[in-house]
Design a protein around this motif. Structure first.
Motif, PDB file in Angstrom:
ATOM      1  N   SER A 262      42.673  18.988  36.443  1.00 57.31           N
ATOM      2  CA  SER A 262      41.918  20.107  36.630  1.00 57.31           C
ATOM      3  C   SER A 262      42.114  21.082  37.782  1.00 57.31           C
ATOM      4  CB  SER A 262      40.315  19.388  36.643  1.00 57.31           C
ATOM      5  OG  SER A 262      39.990  18.976  35.550  1.00 57.31           O
ATOM      6  N   LYS A 263      42.512  20.236  39.122  1.00 53.35           N
ATOM      7  CA  LYS A 263      42.504  21.256  40.265  1.00 53.35           C
ATOM      8  C   LYS A 263      43.880  21.857  40.071  1.00 53.35           C
ATOM      9  CE  LYS A 263      44.708  19.221  43.928  1.00 53.35           C
ATOM     10  NZ  LYS A 263      44.827  18.311  45.024  1.00 53.35           N
ATOM     11  N   TRP A 264      44.678  21.542  39.610  1.00 53.55           N
ATOM     12  CA  TRP A 264      46.091  22.427  39.268  1.00 53.55           C
ATOM     13  C   TRP A 264      45.634  23.449  38.279  1.00 53.55           C
ATOM     14  CZ3 TRP A 264      50.118  18.178  37.537  1.00 53.55           C
ATOM     15  CH2 TRP A 264      50.380  17.183  38.554  1.00 53.55           C
ATOM     16  N   PHE A 265      44.863  23.116  37.186  1.00 53.79           N
ATOM     17  CA  PHE A 265      44.588  24.268  36.268  1.00 53.79           C
ATOM     18  C   PHE A 265      43.681  25.472  36.905  1.00 53.79           C
ATOM     19  CE2 PHE A 265      41.681  25.693  32.978  1.00 53.79           C
ATOM     20  CZ  PHE A 265      42.623  25.921  31.899  1.00 53.79           C
ATOM     21  N   ARG A 266      42.801  24.935  37.910  1.00 48.67           N
ATOM     22  CA  ARG A 266      42.075  26.038  38.592  1.00 48.67           C
ATOM     23  C   ARG A 266      42.898  26.874  39.557  1.00 48.67           C
ATOM     24  NH1 ARG A 266      38.628  21.720  38.933  1.00 48.67           N
ATOM     25  NH2 ARG A 266      39.044  21.168  41.279  1.00 48.67           N
ATOM     26  N   GLN A 267      44.030  26.224  40.035  1.00 44.41           N
ATOM     27  CA  GLN A 267      44.994  26.962  40.833  1.00 44.41           C
ATOM     28  C   GLN A 267      45.704  28.215  40.099  1.00 44.41           C
ATOM     29  OE1 GLN A 267      47.264  24.175  43.165  1.00 44.41           O
ATOM     30  NE2 GLN A 267      48.575  25.784  44.340  1.00 44.41           N
ATOM     31  N   LEU A 268      46.139  27.532  38.796  1.00 46.16           N
ATOM     32  CA  LEU A 268      46.950  28.531  37.882  1.00 46.16           C
ATOM     33  C   LEU A 268      45.996  29.588  37.462  1.00 46.16           C
ATOM     34  CD1 LEU A 268      49.516  28.978  36.104  1.00 46.16           C
ATOM     35  CD2 LEU A 268      48.519  27.453  34.518  1.00 46.16           C
ATOM     36  N   LEU A 269      44.835  29.209  36.830  1.00 44.42           N
ATOM     37  CA  LEU A 269      43.921  30.425  36.678  1.00 44.42           C
ATOM     38  C   LEU A 269      43.658  31.555  37.795  1.00 44.42           C
ATOM     39  CD1 LEU A 269      41.017  28.618  34.667  1.00 44.42           C
ATOM     40  CD2 LEU A 269      43.002  29.789  33.859  1.00 44.42           C
ATOM     41  N   ALA A 270      43.703  30.984  38.949  1.00 40.49           N
ATOM     42  CA  ALA A 270      43.390  31.876  39.978  1.00 40.49           C
ATOM     43  C   ALA A 270      44.534  32.796  40.501  1.00 40.49           C
ATOM     44  CB  ALA A 270      43.111  31.113  41.494  1.00 40.49           C
ATOM     45  N   ALA A 271      45.749  32.173  40.214  1.00 36.48           N
ATOM     46  CA  ALA A 271      47.077  32.847  40.433  1.00 36.48           C
ATOM     47  C   ALA A 271      47.119  34.139  39.077  1.00 36.48           C
ATOM     48  CB  ALA A 271      48.281  32.240  40.344  1.00 36.48           C
ATOM     49  N   GLN A 272      46.898  33.494  38.173  1.00 40.04           N
ATOM     50  CA  GLN A 272      46.903  34.549  37.049  1.00 40.04           C
ATOM     51  C   GLN A 272      45.977  35.698  37.089  1.00 40.04           C
ATOM     52  OE1 GLN A 272      49.230  35.123  34.742  1.00 40.04           O
ATOM     53  NE2 GLN A 272      48.301  36.785  34.160  1.00 40.04           N
ATOM     54  N   GLN A 273      44.718  35.213  37.513  1.00 35.83           N
ATOM     55  CA  GLN A 273      43.699  36.141  37.493  1.00 35.83           C
ATOM     56  C   GLN A 273      44.252  37.239  38.564  1.00 35.83           C
ATOM     57  OE1 GLN A 273      39.675  35.090  39.461  1.00 35.83           O
ATOM     58  NE2 GLN A 273      39.038  35.221  37.334  1.00 35.83           N
ATOM     59  N   GLU A 274      44.592  36.937  39.524  1.00 32.78           N
ATOM     60  CA  GLU A 274      45.093  37.856  40.570  1.00 32.78           C
ATOM     61  C   GLU A 274      46.294  38.935  39.916  1.00 32.78           C
ATOM     62  OE1 GLU A 274      47.338  38.166  45.120  1.00 32.78           O
ATOM     63  OE2 GLU A 274      46.831  36.145  44.156  1.00 32.78           O
ATOM     64  N   ILE A 275      47.172  38.329  39.292  1.00 32.39           N
ATOM     65  CA  ILE A 275      48.173  39.053  38.619  1.00 32.39           C
ATOM     66  C   ILE A 275      47.541  40.102  37.611  1.00 32.39           C
ATOM     67  CG2 ILE A 275      50.180  38.752  37.026  1.00 32.39           C
ATOM     68  CD1 ILE A 275      50.758  36.034  38.585  1.00 32.39           C
ATOM     69  N   SER A 276      47.019  39.597  36.897  1.00 28.05           N
ATOM     70  CA  SER A 276      46.184  40.479  35.854  1.00 28.05           C
ATOM     71  C   SER A 276      45.162  41.565  36.462  1.00 28.05           C
ATOM     72  CB  SER A 276      45.226  39.720  34.969  1.00 28.05           C
ATOM     73  OG  SER A 276      45.656  38.508  34.095  1.00 28.05           O
ATOM     74  N   SER A 277      44.527  41.343  37.409  1.00 29.09           N
ATOM     75  CA  SER A 277      43.717  41.969  38.294  1.00 29.09           C
ATOM     76  C   SER A 277      44.638  43.408  38.664  1.00 29.09           C
ATOM     77  CB  SER A 277      43.008  41.506  39.339  1.00 29.09           C
ATOM     78  OG  SER A 277      42.234  42.602  39.930  1.00 29.09           O
ATOM     79  N   GLN A 278      45.758  42.873  39.255  1.00 26.83           N
ATOM     80  CA  GLN A 278      46.998  44.026  39.915  1.00 26.83           C
ATOM     81  C   GLN A 278      47.324  44.850  38.700  1.00 26.83           C
ATOM     82  OE1 GLN A 278      49.703  41.542  41.885  1.00 26.83           O
ATOM     83  NE2 GLN A 278      48.220  41.234  43.544  1.00 26.83           N
ATOM     84  N   ILE A 279      47.872  44.194  37.509  1.00 26.87           N
ATOM     85  CA  ILE A 279      48.238  45.102  36.666  1.00 26.87           C
ATOM     86  C   ILE A 279      47.105  45.859  35.972  1.00 26.87           C
ATOM     87  CG2 ILE A 279      49.066  44.888  34.240  1.00 26.87           C
ATOM     88  CD1 ILE A 279      50.352  42.142  34.885  1.00 26.87           C
ATOM     89  N   HIS A 280      46.002  45.417  35.965  1.00 28.94           N
ATOM     90  CA  HIS A 280      44.822  46.422  35.175  1.00 28.94           C
ATOM     91  C   HIS A 280      44.321  47.360  36.416  1.00 28.94           C
ATOM     92  CE1 HIS A 280      43.670  42.716  32.789  1.00 28.94           C
ATOM     93  NE2 HIS A 280      44.706  43.026  32.391  1.00 28.94           N
ATOM     94  N   HIS A 281      44.643  47.180  37.437  1.00 26.14           N
ATOM     95  CA  HIS A 281      44.130  48.366  38.507  1.00 26.14           C
ATOM     96  C   HIS A 281      45.605  49.284  38.420  1.00 26.14           C
ATOM     97  CE1 HIS A 281      40.881  45.899  40.151  1.00 26.14           C
ATOM     98  NE2 HIS A 281      40.496  46.938  40.679  1.00 26.14           N
ATOM     99  N   SER A 282      46.664  48.811  38.395  1.00 26.33           N
ATOM    100  CA  SER A 282      47.713  49.722  38.443  1.00 26.33           C
ATOM    101  C   SER A 282      47.534  50.981  37.286  1.00 26.33           C
ATOM    102  CB  SER A 282      49.033  49.128  38.011  1.00 26.33           C
ATOM    103  OG  SER A 282      49.331  48.575  36.794  1.00 26.33           O
ATOM    104  N   LEU A 283      46.711  50.608  36.024  1.00 25.51           N
ATOM    105  CA  LEU A 283      46.542  51.514  34.896  1.00 25.51           C
ATOM    106  C   LEU A 283      45.758  52.443  35.272  1.00 25.51           C
ATOM    107  CD1 LEU A 283      46.610  49.042  32.036  1.00 25.51           C
ATOM    108  CD2 LEU A 283      48.610  50.425  32.500  1.00 25.51           C
ATOM    109  N   ILE A 284      44.867  52.424  36.253  1.00 28.43           N
ATOM    110  CA  ILE A 284      43.768  53.373  36.649  1.00 28.43           C
ATOM    111  C   ILE A 284      44.418  54.804  36.980  1.00 28.43           C
ATOM    112  CG2 ILE A 284      42.011  54.329  38.367  1.00 28.43           C
ATOM    113  CD1 ILE A 284      41.448  51.279  38.814  1.00 28.43           C
ATOM    114  N   GLY A 285      43.897  55.959  36.228  1.00 31.55           N
ATOM    115  CA  GLY A 285      44.680  57.196  36.190  1.00 31.55           C
ATOM    116  C   GLY A 285      45.588  57.581  34.871  1.00 31.55           C
ATOM    117  N   SER A 286      46.061  56.400  34.577  1.00 28.85           N
ATOM    118  CA  SER A 286      47.242  56.576  33.390  1.00 28.85           C
ATOM    119  C   SER A 286      46.043  56.775  31.864  1.00 28.85           C
ATOM    120  CB  SER A 286      47.825  55.650  33.331  1.00 28.85           C
ATOM    121  OG  SER A 286      47.245  54.177  32.874  1.00 28.85           O
ATOM    122  N   THR A 287      46.983  57.184  30.968  1.00 30.32           N
ATOM    123  CA  THR A 287      46.336  57.324  29.466  1.00 30.32           C
ATOM    124  C   THR A 287      46.994  56.338  28.561  1.00 30.32           C
ATOM    125  OG1 THR A 287      46.018  59.739  29.702  1.00 30.32           O
ATOM    126  CG2 THR A 287      46.002  58.907  27.526  1.00 30.32           C
TER     127      THR A 287
END
Length: 475
Positions: free
Chosen positions: A390-415
């Motif tokens: 469970s500890k490893w799982f939470r660590q993986l989720l946190a890493a992916q959440q950060e990556i997804s957030s960065q990808i999503h924020h890079s789309l601001i201003g695009s169509t």
């Protein structure tokens, strides 16, 4: 029912029609008004597609449908066996049906699908759930009208989890509640036997549908107005093996891409061992195929991959990623990862975490290892405490959440181009849909846009989605 499975496809279809009509007449005699069925499919998209066919057959028999088990004259649960918690949910829901059966003895309760294909599960249902009337496995889907008729006439419990390697049944009706997106199975079964996976044991060996039948169904879906077609298989990349026609998955994609109309094509699941440069080239060249590739890696550690029986290593997987990124601008990747496979160490888990950060997936489907009786992994020594997993799982989720957030924020201003699928969760007046990369997008707009492609200017980014506004009315 084994003798039916050996009949020709035409003879089976005629028999289904005969028994469908027999049930329709029987229901007309027993009920003063239309009887209702409650159907629920657990698990993967393939199960949902099977559930649509079961509902299609029930509709032809004369049943209507209800979302409430309390209102149903027939309850059917189409089950999943991939993880233990899916089985637990089924048993919990089936247990809750006991009081309904006591109140209404005429209620028909049916369990089918992957979970009940396992002999030990079928026996548990037989002994511990005497009010379940019919149990049938994944290979008996096409024999459903005959099975149901036998029960309705005899009122005797039926258990049939026979395994057959017959051709994939064609021309089964489908009752689709979604009018925008459609599932289109192209093959059934799996030959890979990953050490953690029960699917080959409950779904059987790979069997591909004939390309002309797939094309016929795809054309009908486009003509009916569907805007997204999801091609399904346990491993779509191995499509075509065993067919007389010389065709592979890349060839099938090109054929479907050639159908006239404004629609898009997705597919899953895709095994890395069978993902080729030819397939990636095809995705790049076909305008209707989404530039989003679901490529389940499961682990980033070579030793664990070998124990999983995945037949590729980290280097070959990353080579596919690199090739696709060179060939397909803005390609998106999604993946599956299992955390805490038997014998995995924390250092090996960190190799997976490193691969996730290297690839930068747009989305991950992450799972804590679930022991499946009958698989090779179930016999492996497993000393990892659940708390550690469970500890490893939470660590993986946190890493992916950060990556997804960065990808999503890079789309601001695009169509971005979005298929409007229905009402959004942001409140009245909002619609929701998905981009080509399978990212959820919400935006204000009228309901009339549902089922159309619109252009959205991205204004906000969240971990789970982006928000935006229509550009020029969406055009």
């Amino acid at each position: 029912m084994m003798e039916i499975a050996q009949m020709s496809a035409k003879k089976q279809q005629e028999l289904r029609q005969e028994y469908t009509e027999k049930i329709r007449r029987l229901l007309g005699e027993r009920y003063l008004q239309q009887p209702y069925a409650h159907v629920h499919s657990y698990g993967c998209q393939q199960n949902v597609a099977d559930g649509e066919k079961l509902m299609g057959m029930l509709a032809q028999m004369g049943y209507g449908f209800t979302s409430s088990p309390e209102e149903a004259d027939l309850i059917l649960y189409n089950t999943c066996a991939v993880r233990e918690n899916a089985e637990d949910r089924v048993f919990g829901n089936v247990g809750a049906l006991k009081h309904l059966k006591e109140k209404r003895p005429g209620l028909t309760i049916i369990l089918c699908g992957c979970m009940v294909q396992q002999e030990h599960i079928a026996q548990k249902i037989r002994k511990s759930y005497p009010y379940v009337d019919i149990v049938f496995g994944t290979h008996m889907l096409a024999q459903f009208p005959m099975i149901l008729h036998e029960y309705l006439v005899s009122q005797k419990r039926i258990f049939d989890i026979s395994l057959t390697d017959s051709e994939v049944p064609e021309d089964l009706p489908a009752y689709r509640e979604d009018k925008v997106k459609a599932w289109l199975p192209i093959m059934h079964g799996c030959n890979n036997f990953c050490s953690f996976c029960i699917v080959p044991y409950v779904r059987g060996r790979e069997r591909s549908r004939r390309p002309e039948k797939i094309l016929e169904e795809a054309r009908a879906l486009v003509a009916a107005g569907y805007k997204e077609i999801m091609l399904l298989g346990q491993n779509v990349n191995s499509y075509g093996k065993g067919l007389e026609e010389p065709i592979n998955f890349a060839g099938l994609l090109r054929l479907i891409n050639g159908i006239e109309g404004d629609f898009r094509i997705r597919f899953m699941t895709s095994h890395p061992r069978d993902c080729t440069h030819e397939l990636i080239d095809t995705i790049a060249e076909c305008g209707k195929v989404c530039k989003c590739i679901h490529l389940p890696v499961q682990s980033g550690c070579d030793r664990v991959l070998k124990e999983m029986n995945r037949h590729y290593d980290r280097a070959s997987y990353l080579e596919l990623i690199d090739y696709a990124r060179k060939k397909i601008p803005d390609v998106a990747f999604t993946s599956d990862i299992i955390v805490g496979f038997p014998g995995e160490t924390y250092e090996e888990f960190l190799e997976t975490l490193d691969l996730v950060r290297q690839v930068r997936y747009n989305q991950l489907y992450t799972f804590i290892y679930s022991k499946r009786k009958g698989t090779r992994a179930a016999e492996m020594e497993d000393t990892i405490p659940y708390e550690e997993r469970s500890k490893w799982f939470r660590q993986l989720l946190a890493a992916q959440q950060e990556i997804s957030s960065q990808i999503h924020h890079s789309l601001i201003g695009s169509t971005v181009r979005v298929l409007a699928e229905g009402e959004g969760k942001s409140g009245a007046g909002y619609l929701t849909g998905r981009t080509d990369s399978n990212l959820i997008a919400e935006f204000p707009g009228p309901k009339e846009l549902v089922g159309t492609f619109v252009n959205i200017a991205v204004t906000e980014a969240h971990n789970w989605a982006v928000k935006g506004v229509l550009v020029n009315g969406g055009k």
